[in-house]
Design an enzyme around this catalytic site. Structure first.
Site, PDB file in Angstrom:
ATOM      1  N   CYS A  75       0.844  -1.203   0.000  1.00 45.06           N
ATOM      2  CA  CYS A  75       0.000   0.000   0.000  1.00 45.06           C
ATOM      3  C   CYS A  75       0.883   1.259   0.000  1.00 45.06           C
ATOM      4  O   CYS A  75       1.619   1.492  -0.954  1.00 45.06           O
ATOM      5  CB  CYS A  75      -0.997  -0.052   1.155  1.00 45.06           C
ATOM      6  SG  CYS A  75      -2.359   1.137   0.958  1.00 45.06           S
ATOM      7  N   GLU A  96      -2.616  -9.056   3.188  1.00 41.16           N
ATOM      8  CA  GLU A  96      -3.036  -9.592   4.496  1.00 41.16           C
ATOM      9  C   GLU A  96      -4.542  -9.491   4.702  1.00 41.16           C
ATOM     10  O   GLU A  96      -5.083 -10.068   5.648  1.00 41.16           O
ATOM     11  CB  GLU A  96      -2.275  -8.881   5.618  1.00 41.16           C
ATOM     12  CG  GLU A  96      -2.743  -7.474   5.957  1.00 41.16           C
ATOM     13  CD  GLU A  96      -2.314  -6.387   4.992  1.00 41.16           C
ATOM     14  OE1 GLU A  96      -2.632  -5.211   5.254  1.00 41.16           O
ATOM     15  OE2 GLU A  96      -1.656  -6.689   3.963  1.00 41.16           O
ATOM     16  N   HIS A 102      -3.791  -4.896  -0.260  1.00 44.27           N
ATOM     17  CA  HIS A 102      -3.416  -5.439   1.048  1.00 44.27           C
ATOM     18  C   HIS A 102      -3.482  -6.964   0.992  1.00 44.27           C
ATOM     19  O   HIS A 102      -4.563  -7.537   1.136  1.00 44.27           O
ATOM     20  CB  HIS A 102      -4.373  -4.931   2.137  1.00 44.27           C
ATOM     21  CG  HIS A 102      -4.163  -3.503   2.485  1.00 44.27           C
ATOM     22  ND1 HIS A 102      -3.233  -3.092   3.416  1.00 44.27           N
ATOM     23  CD2 HIS A 102      -4.755  -2.377   2.032  1.00 44.27           C
ATOM     24  CE1 HIS A 102      -3.264  -1.783   3.520  1.00 44.27           C
ATOM     25  NE2 HIS A 102      -4.172  -1.320   2.684  1.00 44.27           N
TER      26      HIS A 102
END
Length: 200
Positions: A78, A183, A181
């Site tokens: 990001c 994750e 992202h």
């Protein structure tokens, strides 16, 4: 087990990135210590917030990150990806780390199209890229950003369409950046993190 260090410079979703790496099979440490960063098998530069704040807060660690970028795999996530680029328009034209050619720009204003770009969107996945091994073309990942990277074709790994086509991931040598992202991107994101760990 590979030792991955998540660089703590005061701006980042450190816990969720750490959990994601651990789920993907790495030993993940969060550190702002130059010695620990220099000893890592691979580095992750996370980030949430503004480009200027990110570069200013990274300041004391900038030389260490630049030095290690030529030695071990680095993954910017990001804002972390945007900081890898040469410059950003955010807050006036500002230099980045310059580890990946290209610039960060604000999405054009288009009636009916909201900025930030937030939510799930697809990737055009290259055929022979180890970071995307086992990730099908058109896979969905999770985005939250108002600025996007424009990079030369040879440094653009994946593209995504929102208002315009942009580089949703980039590469220069062993330096990688993802605008989304991983994750927060379910099984696809975990596969990308696992592939990154295997590059170390």
């Amino acid at each position: 087990m590979k030792q991955i260090v998540i660089i703590d410079y005061g701006l980042g979703n450190l816990r969720s990135v750490s959990r994601g790496l651990e789920h993907a099979g790495a030993s993940a440490a969060v550190s702002s210590d130059p010695g620990e960063i220099a000893a890592a098998d691979a580095l992750v530069l996370p980030g949430v917030g503004g480009f200027r704040d990110g570069m200013e807060m990274l300041g004391p660690l900038e030389a260490t990150v630049r030095e290690q970028a030529g030695k071990v795999p680095v993954l910017g996530i990001c804002l972390g990806m945007q900081m890898l680029m040469e410059s950003s328009e955010e807050g006036g034209l500002r230099p980045g780390l310059g580890l990946v050619p290209g610039a960060v720009r604000h999405f054009p204003r288009v009636p009916g199209m909201k900025v930030p770009h937030m939510g799930w969107n697809t990737l055009t996945v290259p055929a022979d890229e180890p970071l995307y091994d086992g990730v099908p073309d058109g896979s969905y990942v999770y985005f939250v950003h108002s600025y996007y990277a424009s990079a030369p074709a040879e440094h653009t790994l994946t593209t995504t369409e929102y208002i315009c086509e942009f580089a949703s991931s980039v590469k220069n040598g062993r330096v990688y950046g993802v605008q989304f992202h991983p994750e927060k991107s379910g099984a696809t994101g975990l596969r990308i993190l696992k592939n990154f760990i295997e590059l170390a």
